[in-house]
Design a protein around this motif. Structure first.
Motif, PDB file in Angstrom:
ATOM      1  N   VAL A 156       4.960  92.625  38.543  1.00 15.41           N
ATOM      2  CA  VAL A 156       4.293  92.963  39.723  1.00 15.41           C
ATOM      3  C   VAL A 156       3.011  93.281  40.559  1.00 15.41           C
ATOM      4  CG1 VAL A 156       2.032  91.306  40.109  1.00 15.41           C
ATOM      5  CG2 VAL A 156       3.634  91.061  38.286  1.00 15.41           C
ATOM      6  N   SER A 157       4.441  94.036  41.399  1.00 16.97           N
ATOM      7  CA  SER A 157       4.578  94.797  42.621  1.00 16.97           C
ATOM      8  C   SER A 157       4.086  95.847  41.988  1.00 16.97           C
ATOM      9  CB  SER A 157       5.421  94.078  43.615  1.00 16.97           C
ATOM     10  OG  SER A 157       6.427  92.894  44.038  1.00 16.97           O
ATOM     11  N   THR A 158       4.865  96.429  40.732  1.00 15.74           N
ATOM     12  CA  THR A 158       4.604  98.050  41.209  1.00 15.74           C
ATOM     13  C   THR A 158       3.282  97.933  40.154  1.00 15.74           C
ATOM     14  OG1 THR A 158       7.176  97.802  40.402  1.00 15.74           O
ATOM     15  CG2 THR A 158       6.243 100.146  39.787  1.00 15.74           C
ATOM     16  N   GLN A 159       2.942  96.818  39.796  1.00 17.97           N
ATOM     17  CA  GLN A 159       1.562  96.876  38.874  1.00 17.97           C
ATOM     18  C   GLN A 159       0.488  97.426  40.256  1.00 17.97           C
ATOM     19  OE1 GLN A 159       0.989  94.384  36.453  1.00 17.97           O
ATOM     20  NE2 GLN A 159       2.047  95.069  34.810  1.00 17.97           N
ATOM     21  N   LEU A 160       0.470  96.598  41.002  1.00 21.01           N
ATOM     22  CA  LEU A 160      -0.260  96.097  42.224  1.00 21.01           C
ATOM     23  C   LEU A 160      -0.284  97.590  43.063  1.00 21.01           C
ATOM     24  CD1 LEU A 160       0.087  92.939  42.730  1.00 21.01           C
ATOM     25  CD2 LEU A 160      -1.963  93.536  41.728  1.00 21.01           C
ATOM     26  N   LEU A 161       1.097  97.990  43.148  1.00 23.09           N
ATOM     27  CA  LEU A 161       1.430  99.649  43.937  1.00 23.09           C
ATOM     28  C   LEU A 161       1.188 100.868  43.089  1.00 23.09           C
ATOM     29  CD1 LEU A 161       2.345 100.774  47.001  1.00 23.09           C
ATOM     30  CD2 LEU A 161       4.535 100.282  45.445  1.00 23.09           C
ATOM     31  N   ALA A 162       0.391 100.628  42.354  1.00 23.27           N
ATOM     32  CA  ALA A 162       0.209 101.719  41.254  1.00 23.27           C
ATOM     33  C   ALA A 162      -1.555 101.843  41.447  1.00 23.27           C
ATOM     34  CB  ALA A 162       0.506 101.546  40.007  1.00 23.27           C
ATOM     35  N   ALA A 163      -1.814 100.790  40.817  1.00 24.20           N
ATOM     36  CA  ALA A 163      -3.000 100.770  41.613  1.00 24.20           C
ATOM     37  C   ALA A 163      -4.027 101.435  42.692  1.00 24.20           C
ATOM     38  CB  ALA A 163      -4.255  98.857  41.292  1.00 24.20           C
ATOM     39  N   LEU A 166      -3.505 104.984  42.625  1.00 28.34           N
ATOM     40  CA  LEU A 166      -4.316 105.390  42.261  1.00 28.34           C
ATOM     41  C   LEU A 166      -5.761 105.837  43.224  1.00 28.34           C
ATOM     42  CD1 LEU A 166      -4.865 106.860  39.860  1.00 28.34           C
ATOM     43  CD2 LEU A 166      -5.725 105.263  39.244  1.00 28.34           C
ATOM     44  N   ARG A 167      -5.845 104.993  43.626  1.00 28.47           N
ATOM     45  CA  ARG A 167      -7.466 105.041  44.532  1.00 28.47           C
ATOM     46  C   ARG A 167      -6.892 105.578  45.462  1.00 28.47           C
ATOM     47  NH1 ARG A 167     -11.139 100.757  43.232  1.00 28.47           N
ATOM     48  NH2 ARG A 167     -11.374 101.129  45.292  1.00 28.47           N
ATOM     49  N   ASN A 168      -5.769 105.929  46.119  1.00 26.32           N
ATOM     50  CA  ASN A 168      -5.773 107.046  47.864  1.00 26.32           C
ATOM     51  C   ASN A 168      -5.540 108.178  47.585  1.00 26.32           C
ATOM     52  OD1 ASN A 168      -5.231 104.120  48.985  1.00 26.32           O
ATOM     53  ND2 ASN A 168      -3.313 103.810  49.171  1.00 26.32           N
ATOM     54  N   ILE A 169      -5.425 108.362  46.207  1.00 32.19           N
ATOM     55  CA  ILE A 169      -4.475 109.614  45.990  1.00 32.19           C
ATOM     56  C   ILE A 169      -6.188 110.353  45.288  1.00 32.19           C
ATOM     57  CG2 ILE A 169      -3.530 111.332  44.894  1.00 32.19           C
ATOM     58  CD1 ILE A 169      -0.816 109.463  44.658  1.00 32.19           C
ATOM     59  N   GLN A 190       3.363 109.649  40.673  1.00 33.34           N
ATOM     60  CA  GLN A 190       5.294 109.588  41.066  1.00 33.34           C
ATOM     61  C   GLN A 190       5.763 109.369  42.337  1.00 33.34           C
ATOM     62  OE1 GLN A 190       6.967 111.948  37.428  1.00 33.34           O
ATOM     63  NE2 GLN A 190       9.375 111.045  38.177  1.00 33.34           N
ATOM     64  N   THR A 191       5.906 110.381  42.674  1.00 33.18           N
ATOM     65  CA  THR A 191       6.218 111.000  43.824  1.00 33.18           C
ATOM     66  C   THR A 191       6.046 109.215  45.001  1.00 33.18           C
ATOM     67  OG1 THR A 191       6.233 113.116  43.747  1.00 33.18           O
ATOM     68  CG2 THR A 191       7.293 112.660  46.198  1.00 33.18           C
ATOM     69  N   HIS A 192       4.718 109.118  45.368  1.00 32.37           N
ATOM     70  CA  HIS A 192       4.878 108.009  46.034  1.00 32.37           C
ATOM     71  C   HIS A 192       5.098 107.119  45.706  1.00 32.37           C
ATOM     72  CE1 HIS A 192       2.094 110.832  47.407  1.00 32.37           C
ATOM     73  NE2 HIS A 192       2.147 110.728  48.190  1.00 32.37           N
ATOM     74  N   LEU A 193       4.580 106.831  43.980  1.00 28.14           N
ATOM     75  CA  LEU A 193       5.371 105.429  43.588  1.00 28.14           C
ATOM     76  C   LEU A 193       7.184 104.909  43.570  1.00 28.14           C
ATOM     77  CD1 LEU A 193       2.920 105.044  40.655  1.00 28.14           C
ATOM     78  CD2 LEU A 193       3.483 103.191  42.632  1.00 28.14           C
ATOM     79  N   VAL A 204      10.311 105.022  38.687  1.00 24.66           N
ATOM     80  CA  VAL A 204       9.512 105.685  38.753  1.00 24.66           C
ATOM     81  C   VAL A 204       9.160 106.635  37.915  1.00 24.66           C
ATOM     82  CG1 VAL A 204       6.883 105.425  38.668  1.00 24.66           C
ATOM     83  CG2 VAL A 204       7.201 104.006  40.523  1.00 24.66           C
ATOM     84  N   GLU A 205       9.864 106.666  36.561  1.00 20.55           N
ATOM     85  CA  GLU A 205      10.112 107.557  35.304  1.00 20.55           C
ATOM     86  C   GLU A 205       9.049 108.632  35.184  1.00 20.55           C
ATOM     87  OE1 GLU A 205      11.987 105.617  32.429  1.00 20.55           O
ATOM     88  OE2 GLU A 205      13.589 105.913  33.252  1.00 20.55           O
ATOM     89  N   ARG A 206       6.961 108.078  35.100  1.00 24.50           N
ATOM     90  CA  ARG A 206       6.314 108.902  34.617  1.00 24.50           C
ATOM     91  C   ARG A 206       5.226 108.380  34.998  1.00 24.50           C
ATOM     92  NH1 ARG A 206       7.094 113.360  31.157  1.00 24.50           N
ATOM     93  NH2 ARG A 206       4.209 113.544  30.101  1.00 24.50           N
ATOM     94  N   VAL A 207       4.285 108.734  35.578  1.00 22.52           N
ATOM     95  CA  VAL A 207       2.722 108.412  36.030  1.00 22.52           C
ATOM     96  C   VAL A 207       1.606 109.904  35.122  1.00 22.52           C
ATOM     97  CG1 VAL A 207       0.953 107.753  37.299  1.00 22.52           C
ATOM     98  CG2 VAL A 207       3.680 107.880  37.854  1.00 22.52           C
ATOM     99  N   GLU A 208       0.769 108.949  34.203  1.00 25.42           N
ATOM    100  CA  GLU A 208      -0.250 109.905  33.471  1.00 25.42           C
ATOM    101  C   GLU A 208      -1.577 109.679  34.166  1.00 25.42           C
ATOM    102  OE1 GLU A 208       0.571 112.863  31.321  1.00 25.42           O
ATOM    103  OE2 GLU A 208       2.319 112.372  31.845  1.00 25.42           O
ATOM    104  N   ILE A 209      -2.368 110.360  34.386  1.00 25.79           N
ATOM    105  CA  ILE A 209      -4.252 110.154  34.039  1.00 25.79           C
ATOM    106  C   ILE A 209      -4.510 110.065  32.398  1.00 25.79           C
ATOM    107  CG2 ILE A 209      -6.374 110.994  34.879  1.00 25.79           C
ATOM    108  CD1 ILE A 209      -3.834 109.942  37.599  1.00 25.79           C
TER     109      ILE A 209
END
Length: 296
Positions: A156-163, A166-169, A190-193, A204-209
């Motif tokens: 849950v913490s990773t999900q909230l941080l990812a959201a 995403l908004r900040n970047i 991915q680097t920030h997460l 965090v291995e991968r992030v995709e839009i």
């Protein structure tokens, strides 16, 4: 992020690293001291409870085996807490292991890669355009002990941080950059997460839009702009074609003017092309000079 964490989830031939060795030197000393404190003694009262637990195990043997023998899968690790303190040696598994009844509690941690969708986020870009963007994140737990002790719920913490990330970047990007530079945006996320989740034992291995949704009015405006641009390019190409055709006709007229017999040959070629389709048509050319004499 450094890749030296990955030996923690290797094969069973490599023992689980201790929590203190896994934490990078760049982390604050508070994390290290907290885990060291968990390895201190449990006190006289604790040892009395442990001895009592052994006595209960012996008295109820072999029925106590159903409670004290635990199994974890190849992709799992078990964090054992004895009287609220993590046992030295880190997480256990995979395979069989022994726990004491009444004093030990186990927490199983899944080391497999987990995927979750980032809910669509309404974002105002740098050029004041509102877009809705969603994505997908792939992560795994590389240190079970840290993921249990440093965060209540790592998923849950990773999900909230990812959201939030995403908004900040995307808030610092223009609409054109979001649409055309997704790969760099995903790498930056991915680097920030990875930096944010490293103290939680999460990699965090991968992030995709996944998708970028524009308002209907913006879609119509962009479609009208693209159509106008295509029409402008078509007119430019047509004008350039007319210009090249005029130059070619001028060059041909100059050549025919230098050789009068060339006009006669051109006349014969025209008759040949006409007779191929309408062979009943007869064409008689009238020289321009003759028309000039008639006018006089």
């Amino acid at each position: 992020m450094s890749t030296k964490h990955e030996h923690v989830i290797g094969s069973r031939n490599h023992p689980e690293a201790s929590p203190v060795r896994v934490i990078r030197a760049s982390h604050s000393t508070n994390h290290q001291s907290d885990i060291r404190d968990s390895e201190d003694g449990i006190g006289a009262c604790g040892w009395a409870l442990v001895i009592l637990s052994y006595i209960v195990f012996i008295l109820t043997f072999p029925f106590s085996l159903f409670v004290t023998i635990k199994v974890v899968q190849e992709y799992e690790r078990a964090v054992i807490m004895r009287l609220g303190r993590i046992l030295p040696g880190g997480a256990k598994g995979p395979g069989l292991f022994f726990i004491l009844p009444c004093v030990d509690m186990i927490i199983k941690v899944d080391l497999r890669t987990v995927t979750f969708d980032v809910p669509p986020q309404e974002i105002l870009t740098r050029d004041s355009v509102t877009v809705s963007v969603d994505g997908v994140v792939y992560f795994r737990i590389f240190n079970p002990v840290i993921s249990v002790t440093n965060v209540e719920n790592s998923r849950v913490s990773t999900q909230l941080l990812a959201a939030t990330t995403l908004r900040n970047i995307l808030g610092t990007k223009t609409l054109q950059e979001i649409l055309s530079d997704r790969e760099n945006i995903s790498h930056s996320m991915q680097t920030h997460l990875d930096e944010g989740t490293d103290p939680w034992g999460v990699k965090v291995e991968r992030v995709e839009i996944k998708d970028v949704r524009l308002p209907v009015s913006m879609q119509r405006s962009m479609a009208a702009e693209a159509e106008a641009a295509r029409e402008a390019r078509a007119k430019i190409i047509s004008a350039e074609g007319e210009q090249k055709a005029s130059r070619s006709l001028k060059e041909a007229a100059d050549i025919i003017n230098q050789s009068p017999i060339a006009l006669q040959l051109r006349y014969l070629q025209t008759l040949t092309s006409i007779s191929a389709e309408k062979n009943s048509t007869i064409v008689f050319p009238i020289p321009i000079e003759l028309l000039s004499l008639v006018r006089k």
